[in-house]
Design a protein around this motif. Structure first.
Motif, mmCIF file in Angstrom:
data_model
loop_
_atom_site.group_PDB
_atom_site.id
_atom_site.type_symbol
_atom_site.label_atom_id
_atom_site.label_comp_id
_atom_site.label_asym_id
_atom_site.label_seq_id
_atom_site.Cartn_x
_atom_site.Cartn_y
_atom_site.Cartn_z
ATOM 1 N N LEU A 65 0.808 -1.385 0.156
ATOM 2 C CA LEU A 65 -0.029 0.142 0.020
ATOM 3 C C LEU A 65 0.854 1.294 -0.075
ATOM 4 C CD1 LEU A 65 -2.573 -1.001 2.848
ATOM 5 C CD2 LEU A 65 -3.165 -0.584 0.337
ATOM 6 N N PHE A 66 0.410 2.278 -0.577
ATOM 7 C CA PHE A 66 1.234 3.432 -0.507
ATOM 8 C C PHE A 66 2.530 3.436 -1.091
ATOM 9 C CE2 PHE A 66 -1.509 3.442 3.393
ATOM 10 C CZ PHE A 66 -2.269 4.331 2.986
ATOM 11 N N ALA A 67 2.629 2.501 -2.297
ATOM 12 C CA ALA A 67 4.082 2.024 -2.863
ATOM 13 C C ALA A 67 5.229 2.927 -2.912
ATOM 14 C CB ALA A 67 3.753 1.284 -4.036
ATOM 15 N N GLY A 68 4.649 4.237 -3.362
ATOM 16 C CA GLY A 68 6.124 5.234 -3.430
ATOM 17 C C GLY A 68 6.866 4.777 -4.288
ATOM 18 N N SER A 69 8.074 4.749 -3.735
ATOM 19 C CA SER A 69 9.540 4.324 -4.682
ATOM 20 C C SER A 69 9.157 2.772 -4.944
ATOM 21 C CB SER A 69 10.794 4.631 -3.940
ATOM 22 O OG SER A 69 10.776 3.304 -2.744
ATOM 23 N N GLY A 70 8.622 2.074 -4.366
ATOM 24 C CA GLY A 70 8.359 0.572 -4.666
ATOM 25 C C GLY A 70 9.446 -0.133 -3.641
ATOM 26 N N ALA A 71 10.242 0.298 -2.935
ATOM 27 C CA ALA A 71 11.461 -0.214 -2.480
ATOM 28 C C ALA A 71 11.121 -1.539 -1.703
ATOM 29 C CB ALA A 71 12.121 0.525 -1.320
ATOM 30 N N LEU A 72 9.802 -1.211 -0.818
ATOM 31 C CA LEU A 72 9.602 -2.567 -0.128
ATOM 32 C C LEU A 72 8.935 -3.591 -1.067
ATOM 33 C CD1 LEU A 72 8.082 -0.883 2.762
ATOM 34 C CD2 LEU A 72 10.080 -1.954 2.826
ATOM 35 N N GLY A 73 8.107 -3.261 -1.782
ATOM 36 C CA GLY A 73 7.503 -4.356 -2.888
ATOM 37 C C GLY A 73 8.415 -4.989 -3.632
ATOM 38 N N PHE A 74 9.259 -4.192 -4.313
ATOM 39 C CA PHE A 74 10.382 -4.751 -5.188
ATOM 40 C C PHE A 74 11.441 -5.738 -4.395
ATOM 41 C CE2 PHE A 74 9.283 -1.264 -8.416
ATOM 42 C CZ PHE A 74 8.931 -1.751 -9.339
ATOM 43 N N GLU A 75 11.565 -5.269 -3.183
ATOM 44 C CA GLU A 75 12.548 -6.043 -2.282
ATOM 45 C C GLU A 75 11.755 -7.487 -2.217
ATOM 46 O OE1 GLU A 75 16.107 -6.683 -0.837
ATOM 47 O OE2 GLU A 75 15.554 -4.318 -1.024
ATOM 48 N N ALA A 76 10.401 -7.381 -1.991
ATOM 49 C CA ALA A 76 9.662 -8.743 -1.701
ATOM 50 C C ALA A 76 9.901 -9.543 -3.112
ATOM 51 C CB ALA A 76 8.321 -8.633 -1.300
ATOM 52 N N ALA A 77 9.649 -8.821 -4.011
ATOM 53 C CA ALA A 77 9.689 -9.829 -5.418
ATOM 54 C C ALA A 77 11.230 -10.232 -5.552
ATOM 55 C CB ALA A 77 9.336 -8.638 -6.421
ATOM 56 N N SER A 78 12.213 -9.441 -5.160
ATOM 57 C CA SER A 78 13.435 -9.868 -5.293
ATOM 58 C C SER A 78 13.643 -11.040 -4.581
ATOM 59 C CB SER A 78 14.424 -8.936 -5.010
ATOM 60 O OG SER A 78 15.719 -9.060 -5.117
ATOM 61 N N ARG A 79 13.054 -11.212 -3.487
ATOM 62 C CA ARG A 79 13.175 -12.378 -2.581
ATOM 63 C C ARG A 79 12.179 -13.405 -2.659
ATOM 64 N NH1 ARG A 79 16.341 -10.337 1.943
ATOM 65 N NH2 ARG A 79 17.149 -8.451 1.628
#
Length: 191
Positions: A65-79
Protein backbone atom coordinates in the motif's frame (compact mmCIF):
# COMPACT_ATOMS: atom_id res chain seq x y z
CA UNK A 1 34.53 4.49 11.77
CA UNK A 2 30.87 4.61 10.73
CA UNK A 3 30.09 5.25 7.09
CA UNK A 4 28.13 8.36 6.24
CA UNK A 5 24.47 7.65 5.63
CA UNK A 6 22.94 8.82 2.38
CA UNK A 7 20.23 11.43 2.67
CA UNK A 8 16.63 10.24 2.34
CA UNK A 9 15.85 9.58 -1.30
CA UNK A 10 19.47 8.73 -2.12
CA UNK A 11 21.28 5.48 -2.82
CA UNK A 12 25.04 5.68 -3.19
CA UNK A 13 24.77 9.49 -3.46
CA UNK A 14 22.36 9.38 -6.42
CA UNK A 15 19.27 11.53 -5.91
CA UNK A 16 15.91 9.78 -6.18
CA UNK A 17 17.36 6.30 -6.45
CA UNK A 18 16.84 3.34 -4.16
CA UNK A 19 18.91 0.14 -4.12
CA UNK A 20 17.49 -3.38 -3.84
CA UNK A 21 19.51 -5.00 -1.04
CA UNK A 22 18.82 -8.73 -1.46
CA UNK A 23 17.58 -11.50 -3.72
CA UNK A 24 17.67 -11.80 -7.49
CA UNK A 25 17.56 -8.02 -8.12
CA UNK A 26 20.24 -7.31 -5.52
CA UNK A 27 22.26 -4.12 -6.09
CA UNK A 28 19.89 -2.83 -8.77
CA UNK A 29 19.15 0.89 -8.49
CA UNK A 30 15.58 2.05 -9.11
CA UNK A 31 14.61 5.63 -9.87
CA UNK A 32 11.62 7.41 -8.39
CA UNK A 33 10.19 10.94 -8.75
CA UNK A 34 10.17 13.85 -6.33
CA UNK A 35 6.83 13.67 -4.56
CA UNK A 36 5.64 15.22 -1.32
CA UNK A 37 5.98 12.77 1.58
CA UNK A 38 7.84 10.14 -0.47
CA UNK A 39 10.66 8.80 1.70
CA UNK A 40 11.85 5.31 0.75
CA UNK A 41 12.49 2.94 3.63
CA UNK A 42 16.26 3.18 4.27
CA UNK A 43 18.53 0.23 3.40
CA UNK A 44 19.29 -0.46 7.08
CA UNK A 45 15.59 -0.66 8.01
CA UNK A 46 14.78 -2.88 5.00
CA UNK A 47 17.66 -5.15 5.94
CA UNK A 48 16.30 -5.41 9.50
CA UNK A 49 12.78 -6.14 8.22
CA UNK A 50 13.90 -8.92 5.88
CA UNK A 51 16.08 -10.41 8.61
CA UNK A 52 12.94 -10.58 10.75
CA UNK A 53 11.00 -12.17 7.88
CA UNK A 54 13.70 -14.75 7.17
CA UNK A 55 15.23 -13.30 3.96
CA UNK A 56 13.25 -15.31 1.39
CA UNK A 57 9.52 -15.09 0.70
CA UNK A 58 8.94 -18.08 -1.62
CA UNK A 59 5.53 -17.81 -3.27
CA UNK A 60 4.22 -15.20 -0.81
CA UNK A 61 1.40 -12.90 -1.86
CA UNK A 62 2.28 -9.35 -0.82
CA UNK A 63 0.52 -5.99 -0.86
CA UNK A 64 2.48 -2.73 -0.93
CA UNK A 65 0.00 0.00 0.00
CA UNK A 66 1.24 3.55 -0.62
CA UNK A 67 3.98 1.99 -2.80
CA UNK A 68 5.82 5.27 -3.50
CA UNK A 69 9.33 4.30 -4.64
CA UNK A 70 8.41 0.60 -4.54
CA UNK A 71 11.41 -0.20 -2.33
CA UNK A 72 9.49 -2.64 -0.13
CA UNK A 73 7.47 -4.32 -2.87
CA UNK A 74 10.42 -4.76 -5.22
CA UNK A 75 12.50 -6.09 -2.33
CA UNK A 76 9.78 -8.71 -1.69
CA UNK A 77 9.66 -9.61 -5.40
CA UNK A 78 13.45 -9.89 -5.45
CA UNK A 79 13.26 -12.38 -2.57
CA UNK A 80 10.84 -14.78 -4.26
CA UNK A 81 7.35 -13.41 -3.59
CA UNK A 82 4.92 -15.05 -6.00
CA UNK A 83 2.80 -11.92 -6.39
CA UNK A 84 3.23 -8.31 -5.29
CA UNK A 85 0.43 -5.78 -5.71
CA UNK A 86 1.62 -2.16 -5.52
CA UNK A 87 -1.01 0.50 -4.85
CA UNK A 88 -0.12 4.11 -5.67
CA UNK A 89 -2.23 7.13 -6.60
CA UNK A 90 0.48 9.61 -7.65
CA UNK A 91 0.81 9.44 -11.45
CA UNK A 92 4.57 10.16 -11.57
CA UNK A 93 5.31 7.53 -8.89
CA UNK A 94 3.01 5.06 -10.66
CA UNK A 95 4.82 5.58 -13.97
CA UNK A 96 8.20 5.03 -12.27
CA UNK A 97 6.91 1.82 -10.63
CA UNK A 98 5.81 0.49 -14.00
CA UNK A 99 9.13 1.38 -15.62
CA UNK A 100 11.10 -0.25 -12.80
CA UNK A 101 8.96 -3.40 -13.01
CA UNK A 102 9.66 -3.60 -16.74
CA UNK A 103 13.42 -2.95 -16.36
CA UNK A 104 13.67 -5.71 -13.74
CA UNK A 105 11.41 -8.07 -15.67
CA UNK A 106 9.41 -8.48 -12.45
CA UNK A 107 6.31 -10.09 -13.97
CA UNK A 108 5.03 -11.03 -10.51
CA UNK A 109 4.49 -7.32 -9.72
CA UNK A 110 1.10 -5.69 -10.45
CA UNK A 111 1.03 -1.89 -10.32
CA UNK A 112 -2.39 -0.36 -9.64
CA UNK A 113 -3.36 3.31 -9.67
CA UNK A 114 -5.76 3.75 -6.77
CA UNK A 115 -6.28 5.44 -3.45
CA UNK A 116 -4.88 2.96 -0.92
CA UNK A 117 -7.72 3.39 1.59
CA UNK A 118 -10.45 2.96 -1.03
CA UNK A 119 -8.68 -0.02 -2.61
CA UNK A 120 -8.27 -1.75 0.75
CA UNK A 121 -11.90 -1.10 1.72
CA UNK A 122 -13.14 -2.73 -1.50
CA UNK A 123 -10.67 -5.63 -1.60
CA UNK A 124 -11.62 -9.13 -0.51
CA UNK A 125 -8.11 -10.55 -1.04
CA UNK A 126 -5.91 -11.82 1.77
CA UNK A 127 -2.14 -11.58 1.88
CA UNK A 128 0.86 -13.22 3.49
CA UNK A 129 2.50 -9.81 3.96
CA UNK A 130 1.24 -6.23 3.76
CA UNK A 131 3.53 -3.20 3.71
CA UNK A 132 1.98 -0.03 5.16
CA UNK A 133 4.36 2.88 4.65
CA UNK A 134 2.23 5.94 3.82
CA UNK A 135 3.58 9.46 3.21
CA UNK A 136 5.54 10.47 6.30
CA UNK A 137 3.57 12.31 9.02
CA UNK A 138 0.27 11.66 7.19
CA UNK A 139 -1.27 9.58 10.00
CA UNK A 140 -2.71 7.20 7.39
CA UNK A 141 -1.10 4.10 8.90
CA UNK A 142 -3.33 4.35 11.98
CA UNK A 143 -6.40 4.50 9.73
CA UNK A 144 -5.31 1.41 7.79
CA UNK A 145 -4.40 -0.56 10.93
CA UNK A 146 -7.97 -0.61 12.24
CA UNK A 147 -9.13 -2.93 9.44
CA UNK A 148 -5.89 -4.65 8.43
CA UNK A 149 -6.34 -8.05 10.12
CA UNK A 150 -9.15 -9.09 7.75
CA UNK A 151 -6.74 -8.68 4.80
CA UNK A 152 -4.13 -11.03 6.24
CA UNK A 153 -4.06 -14.79 5.85
CA UNK A 154 -3.83 -16.85 9.03
CA UNK A 155 -0.35 -16.17 10.40
CA UNK A 156 0.06 -13.29 7.93
CA UNK A 157 2.22 -10.31 8.76
CA UNK A 158 2.08 -6.55 8.29
CA UNK A 159 4.98 -4.11 8.27
CA UNK A 160 4.09 -0.62 9.49
CA UNK A 161 6.31 2.46 9.21
CA UNK A 162 5.20 5.83 10.56
CA UNK A 163 6.21 8.91 12.55
CA UNK A 164 4.65 7.69 15.83
CA UNK A 165 5.19 4.46 17.76
CA UNK A 166 3.09 1.61 16.34
CA UNK A 167 0.20 0.36 18.46
CA UNK A 168 -1.28 -3.01 17.46
CA UNK A 169 -5.04 -3.05 16.91
CA UNK A 170 -7.32 -5.95 17.83
CA UNK A 171 -6.43 -9.09 15.90
CA UNK A 172 -2.74 -8.23 15.49
CA UNK A 173 0.25 -8.45 17.81
CA UNK A 174 3.59 -6.70 17.53
CA UNK A 175 6.19 -9.33 16.68
CA UNK A 176 9.17 -6.95 16.42
CA UNK A 177 9.66 -3.19 16.40
CA UNK A 178 12.36 -0.59 16.01
CA UNK A 179 13.16 3.02 15.35
CA UNK A 180 15.43 4.79 12.86
CA UNK A 181 15.66 8.55 13.23
CA UNK A 182 12.11 9.90 13.29
CA UNK A 183 10.58 6.71 11.84
CA UNK A 184 9.03 4.02 13.99
CA UNK A 185 8.53 0.61 12.40
CA UNK A 186 7.01 -2.68 13.46
CA UNK A 187 6.24 -6.13 12.14
CA UNK A 188 2.81 -7.26 13.26
CA UNK A 189 1.42 -10.81 13.10
CA UNK A 190 -2.20 -11.86 12.80
CA UNK A 191 -3.34 -13.63 15.99
Amino acid sequence: MLAKRAAPGRAHGAANRVRIIGGQYRRRLLGFPDSAGLRPTPDRVRETLFNWLGQDLPGWVCLDLFAGSGALGFEAASRGAGRVIMIERDRAALDALGENRDVLGATQVDVCRADALAWLENSRETFDLIFVDPPFDSGLAATVLTDLARHLKSGGQAYIEQAAPVIAPAGLIIHRSGRAGRSHFALLTKE
